[in-house]
Design an enzyme around this catalytic site. Sequence first.
Site, PDB file in Angstrom:
ATOM      1  N   ALA A   1       0.823  -1.212   0.000  1.00 29.64           N
ATOM      2  CA  ALA A   1       0.000   0.000   0.000  1.00 29.64           C
ATOM      3  C   ALA A   1       0.856   1.261   0.000  1.00 29.64           C
ATOM      4  O   ALA A   1       0.358   2.356  -0.273  1.00 29.64           O
ATOM      5  CB  ALA A   1      -0.925   0.009   1.210  1.00 29.64           C
TER       6      ALA A   1
ATOM      7  N   LYS B   1     -22.939  -7.327  -2.563  1.00 27.73           N
ATOM      8  CA  LYS B   1     -23.488  -7.393  -3.944  1.00 27.73           C
ATOM      9  C   LYS B   1     -24.949  -7.030  -3.989  1.00 27.73           C
ATOM     10  O   LYS B   1     -25.423  -6.470  -4.986  1.00 27.73           O
ATOM     11  CB  LYS B   1     -23.270  -8.774  -4.566  1.00 27.73           C
ATOM     12  CG  LYS B   1     -23.843  -9.935  -3.780  1.00 27.73           C
ATOM     13  CD  LYS B   1     -22.831 -10.445  -2.806  1.00 27.73           C
ATOM     14  CE  LYS B   1     -23.399 -11.331  -1.755  1.00 27.73           C
ATOM     15  NZ  LYS B   1     -22.387 -12.118  -1.063  1.00 27.73           N
TER      16      LYS B   1
ATOM     17  N   GLU C   1     -14.416  -5.496  -5.206  1.00 27.81           N
ATOM     18  CA  GLU C   1     -13.898  -6.793  -5.683  1.00 27.81           C
ATOM     19  C   GLU C   1     -14.522  -7.971  -4.930  1.00 27.81           C
ATOM     20  O   GLU C   1     -14.823  -9.010  -5.517  1.00 27.81           O
ATOM     21  CB  GLU C   1     -12.367  -6.827  -5.503  1.00 27.81           C
ATOM     22  CG  GLU C   1     -11.705  -8.065  -6.038  1.00 27.81           C
ATOM     23  CD  GLU C   1     -11.919  -8.260  -7.531  1.00 27.81           C
ATOM     24  OE1 GLU C   1     -11.341  -7.499  -8.304  1.00 27.81           O
ATOM     25  OE2 GLU C   1     -12.694  -9.169  -7.929  1.00 27.81           O
TER      26      GLU C   1
ATOM     27  N   ILE D   1     -11.891 -14.655  -5.806  1.00 24.16           N
ATOM     28  CA  ILE D   1     -11.490 -14.636  -7.227  1.00 24.16           C
ATOM     29  C   ILE D   1     -11.481 -13.179  -7.723  1.00 24.16           C
ATOM     30  O   ILE D   1     -12.499 -12.505  -7.639  1.00 24.16           O
ATOM     31  CB  ILE D   1     -12.478 -15.452  -8.104  1.00 24.16           C
ATOM     32  CG1 ILE D   1     -12.654 -16.868  -7.572  1.00 24.16           C
ATOM     33  CG2 ILE D   1     -12.025 -15.475  -9.555  1.00 24.16           C
ATOM     34  CD1 ILE D   1     -13.679 -17.707  -8.330  1.00 24.16           C
TER      35      ILE D   1
ATOM     36  N   GLY E   1     -19.858 -20.131   7.559  1.00 20.75           N
ATOM     37  CA  GLY E   1     -19.879 -18.700   7.236  1.00 20.75           C
ATOM     38  C   GLY E   1     -20.034 -18.432   5.756  1.00 20.75           C
ATOM     39  O   GLY E   1     -19.716 -17.347   5.268  1.00 20.75           O
TER      40      GLY E   1
ATOM     41  N   LYS F   1     -24.947 -11.150  -8.325  1.00 21.93           N
ATOM     42  CA  LYS F   1     -23.556 -11.199  -8.810  1.00 21.93           C
ATOM     43  C   LYS F   1     -23.521 -11.193 -10.330  1.00 21.93           C
ATOM     44  O   LYS F   1     -22.676 -10.531 -10.944  1.00 21.93           O
ATOM     45  CB  LYS F   1     -22.865 -12.446  -8.263  1.00 21.93           C
ATOM     46  CG  LYS F   1     -22.612 -12.380  -6.764  1.00 21.93           C
ATOM     47  CD  LYS F   1     -22.215 -13.735  -6.234  1.00 21.93           C
ATOM     48  CE  LYS F   1     -21.878 -13.683  -4.755  1.00 21.93           C
ATOM     49  NZ  LYS F   1     -21.805 -15.017  -4.149  1.00 21.93           N
TER      50      LYS F   1
END
Length: 446
Positions: free
Chosen positions: A34, A106, A130, A137, A188, A206
């Site tokens: 970062a 989403k 993301e 992925i 989860g 999605k």
Amino acid sequence: MQKKIGIGIVGCGVVGGGVVELLRRHRGSIEEQADAALELRYVVVRDTNKARQVALDDTTLTADFAQVLRDPQVSIVVELMGGTDVAHSVVREALLAGKHVVTANKALLAERGEGLFALAERMGLTIAFEASVCGGIPIIRTLCEGMSGDRVRSVRGILNATTNFILSRMSEDGMDYAQALAIAQRRGLAEGTPTLDVDGHDAAQKLAILASLAFRSRVPCEAVFRQGIAELRPLDLRFARELGYVVKLLGQARLVERASETCIDARVHPVLVKRDHLLAAVRDEYNAVLVDADFVGPTAYQGRGAGAHPTASAVMADIVALARRMDTCPRAARPPCSRTIPLVAMDQIEGRYYLRLDVADRPGVLHAIAGHFGRHGVGIATVTQKKPGDAHVPLVITTHQARERDVQAALSLAKQSTLADVGDTCLLRIMDDDQDDEPTTLGAVA
Ligand code: NDP
Ligand code: HSE
């Protein structure tokens, strides 16, 4: 390292806990990437007394989101609470307070993303997302950056981990649906309201995000055809296996030509996938996305689609990317939806079908049922009658290429046959490898 970046996380459940853990475990390399020191200033939750996977001190843990908004040192708000109402306010207020947003939500983006992205653009801020599709992925980056110079023709895959876990366990161990779902919840993987997973809403959200990015045209999630897995019976998984297939819940979006107009065919439903197909080998909580574009051709991406660690990895990648360019060019990341491509109605779709009808075991039934399909121009490829001897027996039919509308019409008439006395039925769509290579041209609308 001069730069110091304050972060406020909203939500410390499965994903939020994973992000805190990842930051603690790999702080050195994350900050190096970062090029900034990352300071976790607040973790906002509903109930500060609840036991958590990660220990947090009293100054960091809070139930007061206003603290995050007021703090000028917080420049990134990470929304990991889920839902579309309070989460919408959290993201909106964060943007209005001049903070970039990272989210894994989403549902929020598919249903209310448009206004939020427009606000982010006006404010010169970024919403990074993301983690919202397929957990670990990096498929959002792939579509937005990796494919930006090409023309994507189709994007399809296993987009929901919970249903893939359930289908894998049911077909491989004969596990009962409810037990498989309970394990997915304990791991989860599932949404707080698991019907979002099993009814295909999560995959449709999605797919709406992926299709919008892939085709640069807004695909509303309510326009995506959706059928979940709750109605599937173990015997359908068994019959599919006997025919050489496995059943997967797929999200599929592709460009098709209809009456010389380009349209989008976008749908989520269970699909019979050939046992030797790439997607058939994607099991349990793994997801996979296949993207086909004009110049690059077919590409494939696979990985864990849910759970604390894979999702935290994607969230952290967004934080790192934002931190890196924080004081240079904080680009507003509105998905590039410059076009409006119409969607094809499901009844116009063509494909092959698997049908199971529980019918009376008497002479003439097969002829009666086959007649309805024949009259609608639906060619039958195989017919199998299972377990003769019972009063009602499953009749399993696979069809040649046929139009959805014709198959549905024939099935509906077959269900009314007094002779066949049809009970439970199941209609599934078949994906064959050779079908993938067929031209994606649909007939003109009748
Ligand atoms: P959890 O239910 O495990 O955690 C939700 C967290 O949000 C909890 O810490 C909860 O607080 C907090 N929260 C909820 N409502 C409020 C509120 N009104 N004010 C403050 N805090 C609140 O959810 P997940 O971590 O599983 O999912 C979070 C998001 O990530 C969702 O959008 C989900 O779709 C998405 N996602 C999840 C994945 C997964 O594998 N689980 C993968 C990819 C995306 P408290 O703990 O006090 O109850
Ligand atoms: N409930 C979702 C799934 C979480 O099972 O895929 C990841 O988005």
